[in-house]
Design an enzyme around this catalytic site. Sequence first.
Site, PDB file in Angstrom:
ATOM      1  N   ASP A  48      -5.935  59.489  14.297  1.00 11.11           N
ATOM      2  CA  ASP A  48      -6.557  58.515  15.199  1.00 11.11           C
ATOM      3  C   ASP A  48      -7.746  59.185  15.874  1.00 11.11           C
ATOM      4  O   ASP A  48      -7.609  60.312  16.366  1.00 11.11           O
ATOM      5  CB  ASP A  48      -5.530  58.078  16.263  1.00 11.11           C
ATOM      6  CG  ASP A  48      -5.784  56.667  16.771  1.00 11.11           C
ATOM      7  OD1 ASP A  48      -6.949  56.229  16.726  1.00 11.11           O
ATOM      8  OD2 ASP A  48      -4.825  56.017  17.216  1.00 11.11           O
TER       9      ASP A  48
ATOM     10  N   HIS B 213     -16.399  55.786  16.331  1.00 14.62           N
ATOM     11  CA  HIS B 213     -15.148  55.641  17.091  1.00 14.62           C
ATOM     12  C   HIS B 213     -13.935  56.175  16.350  1.00 14.62           C
ATOM     13  O   HIS B 213     -12.866  56.315  16.945  1.00 14.62           O
ATOM     14  CB  HIS B 213     -14.921  54.170  17.438  1.00 14.62           C
ATOM     15  CG  HIS B 213     -15.891  53.665  18.461  1.00 14.62           C
ATOM     16  ND1 HIS B 213     -15.526  53.415  19.766  1.00 14.62           N
ATOM     17  CD2 HIS B 213     -17.212  53.397  18.380  1.00 14.62           C
ATOM     18  CE1 HIS B 213     -16.583  52.998  20.436  1.00 14.62           C
ATOM     19  NE2 HIS B 213     -17.624  52.976  19.620  1.00 14.62           N
TER      20      HIS B 213
END
Length: 475
Positions: free
Chosen positions: A382, A171
């Site tokens: 991110d 992720h």
Amino acid sequence: MSPVRNKARAGQHDFVVVASRLPVDRDEGPDGEASWRPSPGGLVTALEPVMREAGGVWIGWSGDAESAPGAFEANGLDLVAVGLSAEQVRDYYEGFCNATLWPLYHDVIAPPQFERRWWEAYVAVNRSFAAAAAAEAAPGATIWVHDYQLQLVPRMLREQRADVRIGFFNHIPFPCCEIFAQLPWRRQVIEGLLGADLLGFQSRADATNFLRACRRAAGLPTKGHAIRVRDTDGVREVQAAAFPISIDSAALEAIARRDETRKRASDIRLALGQPDVLLLGIDRLDYTKGILHRLNAYGELLDEGRLGPQAVLVQVASPSRERVEAYRALRDEVERTVSRINGEHAEVGSPPVHYLHQSYAREEMAALYLAADVMLVTPLRDGMNLVAKEYVACRYDESGALVLSEFTGAADELTSAFGVNPHDIDGLKDAIVRATTIGPAEARRRMRSMRRQVRGHDVASWAASFLDMLRQTPG
Ligand code: F6P
């Protein structure tokens, strides 16, 4: 909580999710009776709908040290808690996961710490997760392992259960191989991951970084998306590809469209004194999110009077990893910066920054998204950033503007946002000013295009595309 039912199903689940966290948080009533409520967070938001639809079991940690391991049922889901001792929480979770891997994988924004004791804890905890998954899976089951906390689980599982099909999804970013090479246990991590049949990453760049790391750090041959791996039982091909994660956009939009959410959004604006411009940031309080860069840019814009007399920034910074030193230091600095800006610019009853160190329910988040004129998403790094997609999903009237860091996975998809390099404070300031001053037609054009992307690629299609490819991957 019902420990009995699930126990009867051990070894019978055709679909097993293995993730660091359980999708529920434990509440204890005054009488000591435990109850569970759905927990917030990107991974849970992303996977829960898939899990409900597919059925199966979710293996994870409750988030508490010394909490009892075992199987139970909550919110209609079969769950298995893996127990962590206080020492494992310190060495595996706070140490190796969040003070070694997290900063390393986010391009060393903070210096990673390499402690041999933490690595040993990481191996031991990964072994517990692998054992729990091996015990739950039916013959030939599909097991989907998630994220950087569990990179050794695929290999450990394969060693115990050659019959299952194993997928792994990362992720967070996978760093370039020159940074990854700093990890003293880089070869073991690559070998751990390569126990899977399919490895999913947030972006093509992440998948490419992994393929390069296989060649450079582990000396393995790759061809296209495939890595050739020699196991005890022969040669296998592992696939590594990009599957950008998303959100349940229809469900979130439905919340945003409710009368009570819209009423709450206008109450928020009223409570803030009906600002001319309402800017919004919503993040976990994490040094990867670029909160300080955003605050500094906003502070300078106020100094220069470029946002008009009535601008307000609402910054939600939800508490996270509060025992890890870098997070404590960040909180102090963010709070000092907020105080400085408010000290310099507030009038009685109207501070220019509303700082909320709290977590909110989805309904309140949707109201905030609806209330905001401009959403600021400025991470330094991110993997994806689901907040950007959530904002877009809520803006059903096609108004609003998104300022989005080019260092997020979301920037690959939301190309009609105002793209920024958050390190470039002047560029960030200009983008904020531009986002607050565009006309309704341009806002609509940009938002419409982003909404098309988010609606067309939701979390269900993300999961379906990963699981389809996993099914087709030769096991
Ligand atoms: O994005 C990675 C992630 O681990 C998410 O799964 C999770 O929601 C978030 O970071 C917070 O992590 P933690 O489990 O450390 O609270």
